[in-house]
Design a protein around this motif. Structure first.
Motif, PDB file in Angstrom:
ATOM      1  N   GLY A 127       0.808  -1.207   0.000  1.00  0.00           N
ATOM      2  CA  GLY A 127       0.000   0.000   0.000  1.00  0.00           C
ATOM      3  C   GLY A 127       0.845   1.262   0.000  1.00  0.00           C
ATOM      4  O   GLY A 127       0.559   2.221  -0.729  1.00  0.00           O
ATOM      5  N   ILE A 128       1.898   1.270   0.817  1.00  0.00           N
ATOM      6  CA  ILE A 128       2.777   2.437   0.873  1.00  0.00           C
ATOM      7  C   ILE A 128       3.509   2.628  -0.451  1.00  0.00           C
ATOM      8  O   ILE A 128       3.510   3.720  -1.031  1.00  0.00           O
ATOM      9  N   LEU A 129       4.141   1.553  -0.936  1.00  0.00           N
ATOM     10  CA  LEU A 129       4.943   1.669  -2.153  1.00  0.00           C
ATOM     11  C   LEU A 129       4.074   1.998  -3.362  1.00  0.00           C
ATOM     12  O   LEU A 129       4.483   2.744  -4.257  1.00  0.00           O
ATOM     13  N   ARG A 130       2.865   1.472  -3.381  1.00  0.00           N
ATOM     14  CA  ARG A 130       1.938   1.780  -4.488  1.00  0.00           C
ATOM     15  C   ARG A 130       1.696   3.288  -4.579  1.00  0.00           C
ATOM     16  O   ARG A 130       1.745   3.882  -5.666  1.00  0.00           O
ATOM     17  N   LEU A 131       1.406   3.916  -3.439  1.00  0.00           N
ATOM     18  CA  LEU A 131       1.168   5.360  -3.438  1.00  0.00           C
ATOM     19  C   LEU A 131       2.391   6.122  -3.939  1.00  0.00           C
ATOM     20  O   LEU A 131       2.276   7.056  -4.743  1.00  0.00           O
ATOM     21  N   LEU A 132       3.572   5.723  -3.475  1.00  0.00           N
ATOM     22  CA  LEU A 132       4.793   6.415  -3.875  1.00  0.00           C
ATOM     23  C   LEU A 132       5.066   6.247  -5.363  1.00  0.00           C
ATOM     24  O   LEU A 132       5.476   7.192  -6.047  1.00  0.00           O
ATOM     25  N   VAL A 133       4.838   5.026  -5.878  1.00  0.00           N
ATOM     26  CA  VAL A 133       5.106   4.745  -7.291  1.00  0.00           C
ATOM     27  C   VAL A 133       4.143   5.510  -8.199  1.00  0.00           C
ATOM     28  O   VAL A 133       4.521   5.978  -9.278  1.00  0.00           O
ATOM     29  N   LEU A 134       2.904   5.662  -7.770  1.00  0.00           N
ATOM     30  CA  LEU A 134       1.921   6.353  -8.592  1.00  0.00           C
ATOM     31  C   LEU A 134       2.243   7.842  -8.758  1.00  0.00           C
ATOM     32  O   LEU A 134       1.891   8.452  -9.770  1.00  0.00           O
ATOM     33  N   LYS A 135       2.930   8.438  -7.763  1.00  0.00           N
ATOM     34  CA  LYS A 135       3.254   9.863  -7.844  1.00  0.00           C
ATOM     35  C   LYS A 135       4.700  10.101  -7.395  1.00  0.00           C
ATOM     36  O   LYS A 135       4.948  10.581  -6.282  1.00  0.00           O
TER      37      LYS A 135
END
Length: 242
Positions: free
Chosen positions: A170-178
């Motif tokens: 969940g954390i890495l997904r948010l970072l990767v998206l933006k």
């Protein structure tokens, strides 16, 4: 009649175990009590539970070690787990979170709060279907050198699929998206944990630490997650292309 979610309760104090079993059973769960780690390993291997509640202070094995052994069993990595302990030191809580536990509750506790935590964890524990059941189409987003596959809830880093816990993903997904966007700890708690109000201040930091270790194992000389001092975390925008 629908099957009741099976909850593995690993607690050596019979009085506490009886209370936990009672509140779980009256709330629609099927608790299975084990007083030792060995019994828990056998029960877990015989039938994978929907969730496991682990006491840290077991007579035959430390609860943290039991957690790691359960995770290594078939299907174990997909079972949410909650630590239950008499210890109140923050370091013990952080150790549990760094291992990948879904929650941590210290004795003495409210039985109703425990059930609420269990329900909250299960509500958030939406697991991807087995590979054979997945659709053939893949919805992927890229932020080189990352590839995000949201249908499979997977992230590849320099071509390697990362083994991530639900919260790490969940954390890495948010970072990767933006990439470059700084997320504060409160924002990450709110977006990844849904209700971060009861989480520890160091919960995000603990998961960032394990994420960094997994990324470094793939690319030792990179620093994908940057700390914005006093603010939060962001994905680096200047990583070498794959």
């Amino acid at each position: 009649m629908l099957n009741k979610p099976r909850i593995l309760v690993v607690e050596d104090e019979s009085g506490i175990a009886d209370t936990i079993q009672y509140v779980l059973a009256t709330d629609g769960f099927a608790p299975v009590w084990c007083s030792t780690a060995q019994q828990a390993l056998q029960e877990f291997a015989a039938e994978t539970p929907a969730l496991a509640i682990l006491d840290v202070g077991l007579p035959d094995l430390n609860g943290f070690e039991l957690f790691k052994r359960l995770q290594a069993l078939p299907g174990g990595a997909h079972v949410p787990m909650l630590f239950l302990t008499a210890r109140s030191d923050e370091i013990d809580r952080v150790v549990g979170l760094e291992l990948g536990a879904d929650d941590y509750i210290a004795k003495p506790f409210s039985p109703r709060e425990l059930v609420a935590r269990v329900r909250g964890i299960l509500r958030r524990s939406v697991r991807p279907p087995p590979a054979a059941a997945r659709p053939s189409t893949v919805s992927a987003a890229t932020a080189a050198p990352f590839v995000l596959d949201e249908e499979r809830r997977q992230i590849r880093f320099y071509g390697r699929t990362l083994e991530l816990s639900r919260y790490e993903y969940g954390i890495l997904r948010l970072l990767v998206l933006k990439p470059g966007r700084v997320y504060t700890r409160d924002e990450l708690l709110d977006k990844v944990w849904e209700d971060g109000s009861g989480s520890l201040d160091r919960t995000v930091d603990a998961h960032i630490k394990t994420l960094r270790a997994k990324l470094k194992a793939v690319a030792p000389h990179t620093e994908p997650i940057r700390t914005s001092r006093g603010s939060g975390y962001a994905l680096a925008e200047d990583l070498p292309a794959p």
